[in-house]
Design a protein around this motif. Structure first.
Motif, PDB file in Angstrom:
ATOM      1  N   TYR A 106       0.830  -1.205   0.000  1.00  0.00           N
ATOM      2  CA  TYR A 106       0.000   0.000   0.000  1.00  0.00           C
ATOM      3  C   TYR A 106       0.866   1.257   0.000  1.00  0.00           C
ATOM      4  O   TYR A 106       0.617   2.194  -0.771  1.00  0.00           O
ATOM      5  N   GLY A 107       1.900   1.278   0.841  1.00  0.00           N
ATOM      6  CA  GLY A 107       2.789   2.434   0.891  1.00  0.00           C
ATOM      7  C   GLY A 107       3.474   2.673  -0.440  1.00  0.00           C
ATOM      8  O   GLY A 107       3.622   3.811  -0.890  1.00  0.00           O
ATOM      9  N   GLN A 108       3.904   1.594  -1.091  1.00  0.00           N
ATOM     10  CA  GLN A 108       4.558   1.717  -2.387  1.00  0.00           C
ATOM     11  C   GLN A 108       3.605   2.305  -3.421  1.00  0.00           C
ATOM     12  O   GLN A 108       3.984   3.194  -4.200  1.00  0.00           O
ATOM     13  N   SER A 109       2.369   1.837  -3.435  1.00  0.00           N
ATOM     14  CA  SER A 109       1.412   2.321  -4.426  1.00  0.00           C
ATOM     15  C   SER A 109       1.095   3.790  -4.236  1.00  0.00           C
ATOM     16  O   SER A 109       0.923   4.540  -5.203  1.00  0.00           O
ATOM     17  N   LYS A 110       1.028   4.226  -2.989  1.00  0.00           N
ATOM     18  CA  LYS A 110       0.713   5.626  -2.715  1.00  0.00           C
ATOM     19  C   LYS A 110       1.909   6.538  -2.966  1.00  0.00           C
ATOM     20  O   LYS A 110       1.752   7.682  -3.400  1.00  0.00           O
ATOM     21  N   LEU A 111       3.116   6.050  -2.710  1.00  0.00           N
ATOM     22  CA  LEU A 111       4.312   6.813  -3.056  1.00  0.00           C
ATOM     23  C   LEU A 111       4.414   6.922  -4.576  1.00  0.00           C
ATOM     24  O   LEU A 111       4.782   7.983  -5.104  1.00  0.00           O
ATOM     25  N   ALA A 112       4.081   5.853  -5.278  1.00  0.00           N
ATOM     26  CA  ALA A 112       4.102   5.882  -6.741  1.00  0.00           C
ATOM     27  C   ALA A 112       3.158   6.959  -7.273  1.00  0.00           C
ATOM     28  O   ALA A 112       3.475   7.641  -8.262  1.00  0.00           O
ATOM     29  N   GLN A 113       2.026   7.134  -6.626  1.00  0.00           N
ATOM     30  CA  GLN A 113       1.092   8.190  -7.027  1.00  0.00           C
ATOM     31  C   GLN A 113       1.728   9.567  -6.899  1.00  0.00           C
ATOM     32  O   GLN A 113       1.498  10.452  -7.738  1.00  0.00           O
ATOM     33  N   ILE A 114       2.511   9.769  -5.851  1.00  0.00           N
ATOM     34  CA  ILE A 114       3.165  11.062  -5.652  1.00  0.00           C
ATOM     35  C   ILE A 114       4.216  11.294  -6.737  1.00  0.00           C
ATOM     36  O   ILE A 114       4.291  12.380  -7.327  1.00  0.00           O
ATOM     37  N   TYR A 115       5.035  10.277  -6.996  1.00  0.00           N
ATOM     38  CA  TYR A 115       6.026  10.389  -8.075  1.00  0.00           C
ATOM     39  C   TYR A 115       5.325  10.715  -9.394  1.00  0.00           C
ATOM     40  O   TYR A 115       5.789  11.554 -10.169  1.00  0.00           O
ATOM     41  N   PHE A 116       4.234  10.015  -9.670  1.00  0.00           N
ATOM     42  CA  PHE A 116       3.452  10.231 -10.885  1.00  0.00           C
ATOM     43  C   PHE A 116       2.957  11.677 -10.959  1.00  0.00           C
ATOM     44  O   PHE A 116       3.032  12.325 -12.009  1.00  0.00           O
ATOM     45  N   THR A 117       2.480  12.190  -9.851  1.00  0.00           N
ATOM     46  CA  THR A 117       1.972  13.564  -9.799  1.00  0.00           C
ATOM     47  C   THR A 117       3.052  14.563 -10.184  1.00  0.00           C
ATOM     48  O   THR A 117       2.833  15.457 -11.026  1.00  0.00           O
TER      49      THR A 117
ATOM     50  N   ASP B 111       5.383  18.197 -14.496  1.00  0.00           N
ATOM     51  CA  ASP B 111       6.449  18.724 -15.355  1.00  0.00           C
ATOM     52  C   ASP B 111       6.114  18.519 -16.830  1.00  0.00           C
ATOM     53  O   ASP B 111       6.302  19.416 -17.660  1.00  0.00           O
ATOM     54  N   ARG B 112       5.610  17.339 -17.157  1.00  0.00           N
ATOM     55  CA  ARG B 112       5.318  17.022 -18.543  1.00  0.00           C
ATOM     56  C   ARG B 112       4.142  17.823 -19.098  1.00  0.00           C
ATOM     57  O   ARG B 112       4.055  18.049 -20.312  1.00  0.00           O
ATOM     58  N   LEU B 113       3.234  18.248 -18.225  1.00  0.00           N
ATOM     59  CA  LEU B 113       2.061  19.006 -18.657  1.00  0.00           C
ATOM     60  C   LEU B 113       2.239  20.511 -18.515  1.00  0.00           C
ATOM     61  O   LEU B 113       1.315  21.282 -18.776  1.00  0.00           O
ATOM     62  N   SER B 114       3.413  20.939 -18.121  1.00  0.00           N
ATOM     63  CA  SER B 114       3.675  22.368 -17.939  1.00  0.00           C
ATOM     64  C   SER B 114       3.377  23.141 -19.222  1.00  0.00           C
ATOM     65  O   SER B 114       3.828  22.762 -20.304  1.00  0.00           O
TER      66      SER B 114
ATOM     67  N   LYS C   5      10.382  13.219   1.983  1.00  0.00           N
ATOM     68  CA  LYS C   5      11.639  13.610   1.329  1.00  0.00           C
ATOM     69  C   LYS C   5      11.967  12.721   0.127  1.00  0.00           C
ATOM     70  O   LYS C   5      12.343  13.232  -0.942  1.00  0.00           O
ATOM     71  N   PRO C   6      11.827  11.380   0.239  1.00  0.00           N
ATOM     72  CA  PRO C   6      12.129  10.524  -0.920  1.00  0.00           C
ATOM     73  C   PRO C   6      11.247  10.803  -2.135  1.00  0.00           C
ATOM     74  O   PRO C   6      11.653  10.519  -3.274  1.00  0.00           O
ATOM     75  N   SER C   7      10.051  11.359  -1.923  1.00  0.00           N
ATOM     76  CA  SER C   7       9.116  11.563  -3.031  1.00  0.00           C
ATOM     77  C   SER C   7       9.586  12.627  -4.017  1.00  0.00           C
ATOM     78  O   SER C   7       9.026  12.759  -5.103  1.00  0.00           O
ATOM     79  N   TYR C   8      10.624  13.381  -3.640  1.00  0.00           N
ATOM     80  CA  TYR C   8      11.140  14.424  -4.526  1.00  0.00           C
ATOM     81  C   TYR C   8      12.343  13.950  -5.353  1.00  0.00           C
ATOM     82  O   TYR C   8      12.986  14.762  -6.018  1.00  0.00           O
ATOM     83  N   ASP C   9      12.634  12.661  -5.318  1.00  0.00           N
ATOM     84  CA  ASP C   9      13.757  12.110  -6.067  1.00  0.00           C
ATOM     85  C   ASP C   9      13.387  12.033  -7.551  1.00  0.00           C
ATOM     86  O   ASP C   9      12.597  11.187  -7.967  1.00  0.00           O
ATOM     87  N   VAL C  10      13.970  12.919  -8.348  1.00  0.00           N
ATOM     88  CA  VAL C  10      13.619  13.018  -9.769  1.00  0.00           C
ATOM     89  C   VAL C  10      14.042  11.771 -10.539  1.00  0.00           C
ATOM     90  O   VAL C  10      13.314  11.297 -11.428  1.00  0.00           O
ATOM     91  N   ALA C  11      15.192  11.214 -10.209  1.00  0.00           N
ATOM     92  CA  ALA C  11      15.675  10.024 -10.921  1.00  0.00           C
ATOM     93  C   ALA C  11      14.731   8.846 -10.736  1.00  0.00           C
ATOM     94  O   ALA C  11      14.433   8.116 -11.694  1.00  0.00           O
ATOM     95  N   ILE C  12      14.253   8.654  -9.512  1.00  0.00           N
ATOM     96  CA  ILE C  12      13.337   7.538  -9.248  1.00  0.00           C
ATOM     97  C   ILE C  12      12.014   7.743  -9.962  1.00  0.00           C
ATOM     98  O   ILE C  12      11.459   6.809 -10.548  1.00  0.00           O
ATOM     99  N   ARG C  13      11.498   8.949  -9.933  1.00  0.00           N
ATOM    100  CA  ARG C  13      10.194   9.168 -10.558  1.00  0.00           C
ATOM    101  C   ARG C  13      10.270   8.988 -12.064  1.00  0.00           C
ATOM    102  O   ARG C  13       9.327   8.479 -12.684  1.00  0.00           O
ATOM    103  N   ARG C  14      11.376   9.346 -12.683  1.00  0.00           N
ATOM    104  CA  ARG C  14      11.521   9.155 -14.126  1.00  0.00           C
ATOM    105  C   ARG C  14      11.709   7.673 -14.461  1.00  0.00           C
ATOM    106  O   ARG C  14      11.180   7.189 -15.468  1.00  0.00           O
ATOM    107  N   ARG C  15      12.438   6.980 -13.616  1.00  0.00           N
ATOM    108  CA  ARG C  15      12.595   5.539 -13.825  1.00  0.00           C
ATOM    109  C   ARG C  15      11.253   4.836 -13.664  1.00  0.00           C
ATOM    110  O   ARG C  15      10.913   3.938 -14.448  1.00  0.00           O
TER     111      ARG C  15
END
Length: 297
Positions: A169-180, A185-188, A266-276
């Motif tokens: 559950y935690g992973q899925s919700k963190l993934a939502q934050i990365y996605f957001t 950025d992509r919709l800017s 803090k981990p949710s702001y990791d740009v490399a992880i969210r792009r991966r």
């Protein structure tokens, strides 16, 4: 109670047959919006639809039946929406699940990850052209404070090694934050904003999917700090309708902060992880689509 005027707006709300999803759909209908509810269970969806129409005195409440844990159903739901509507001003990803035991979807994916994260990812991808054409438009991801306990396990996204309800559950919700944040950025510059939120500890039937000590802890949390669905929906409604957020994107809001912007983990702001994660998500979805095509032959 949100008081924004949503006349002329088309809003899609997933998981709208109960809990804060139904309350969100009801309030949007009361504001005058055309509301499209996406629900898994037909009987519950039809009952909620009738209830919302009566309570809001708004007949512009539509219903799409889809099990969003299945990516083929996500595609069908998007297609059904596009057949009827040419505009979409607010897309609210509210549907979610929590499973005490590991479940696998027909796509071979872990159910929690598929429902809470991949479904919103794909549904957004399929509807983003309509959102852009309707700008200003908004995407609202209903996440959770549980994202602070999450970590993206790229080596075991399917939870095959050792399943844990808290981890999944935690992973899925963190993934939502990365996605957001990545999507923002992509919709800017498109006029489409995307934000995430924690609705609070809402007392609903959501915890029914857990068992044992996890279920007990959840019930205790609800008992001592839970809020009702009316209060739980307020942060969603604020992010979805507030005029002051029309240009705000890539932010996280929390009920505990009276609906105001607050930092995510803090981990949710990791740009490399969210792009991966974005690249991995696209690969999983492509794999699912190829499998569906192969089965259809």
């Amino acid at each position: 109670m949100a008081t924004s005027n949503m006349q002329g707006k088309v809003c899609l709300v997933t998981g709208a047959s109960g809990g804060i999803g139904k309350e969100t759909a009801r309030e949007l209908a009361r504001m005058g919006a055309t509301v499209v509810m996406v629900c898994r269970n037909r009987a519950k969806g039809q009952a909620a639809q009738a209830e919302i129409k009566a309570a809001s005195r708004n007949d512009r409440v539509d219903l799409i039946i889809a099990d969003l844990s299945q990516l083929s159903e996500v595609r069908r739901a998007a297609g059904e929406f596009k057949q009827k509507y040419t505009q979409l001003h607010v897309l609210i990803h509210n549907a979610g699940t929590i499973n005490g035991e590991r479940k696998v979807t027909p796509d071979g994916l872990e159910n929690t990850f598929a429902t809470n994260y991949l479904a919103p990812f794909l549904l957004t991808e399929l509807l983003v052209d309509v959102l852009k054409a309707s700008a200003p438009a908004r995407i609202v991801n209903v996440s959770s404070y549980a994202h602070t306990q999450g970590k993206i396990d790229f080596a075991d996204l399917r939870g095959t090694r050792r399943y844990s309800v808290v981890k999944a559950y935690g992973q899925s919700k963190l993934a939502q934050i990365y996605f957001t944040y990545e999507l923002a950025d992509r919709l800017s510059g498109t006029g489409v904003t995307v934000n995430a939120l924690h609705p609070g500890m809402v007392v609903s039937s959501f915890n029914s999917g857990t068992r044992g000590i996890v279920h007990l802890i959840g019930e205790l949390c609800y008992f001592f700090g839970g809020i009702d669905v009316e209060k739980g929906a307020q942060t969603t409604l604020y992010v979805a309708t507030s005029p002051e957020l029309v240009r705000v994107s890539g932010k996280y809001f929390s009920q505990n902060k009276q609906g105001k912007e607050t930092p995510s983990s803090k981990p949710s702001y990791d740009v490399a992880i969210r792009r991966r994660l974005w690249e991995v998500s696209e690969a999983l979805i492509d794999q699912s689509e190829r499998s569906q095509v192969a089965l259809a032959k």
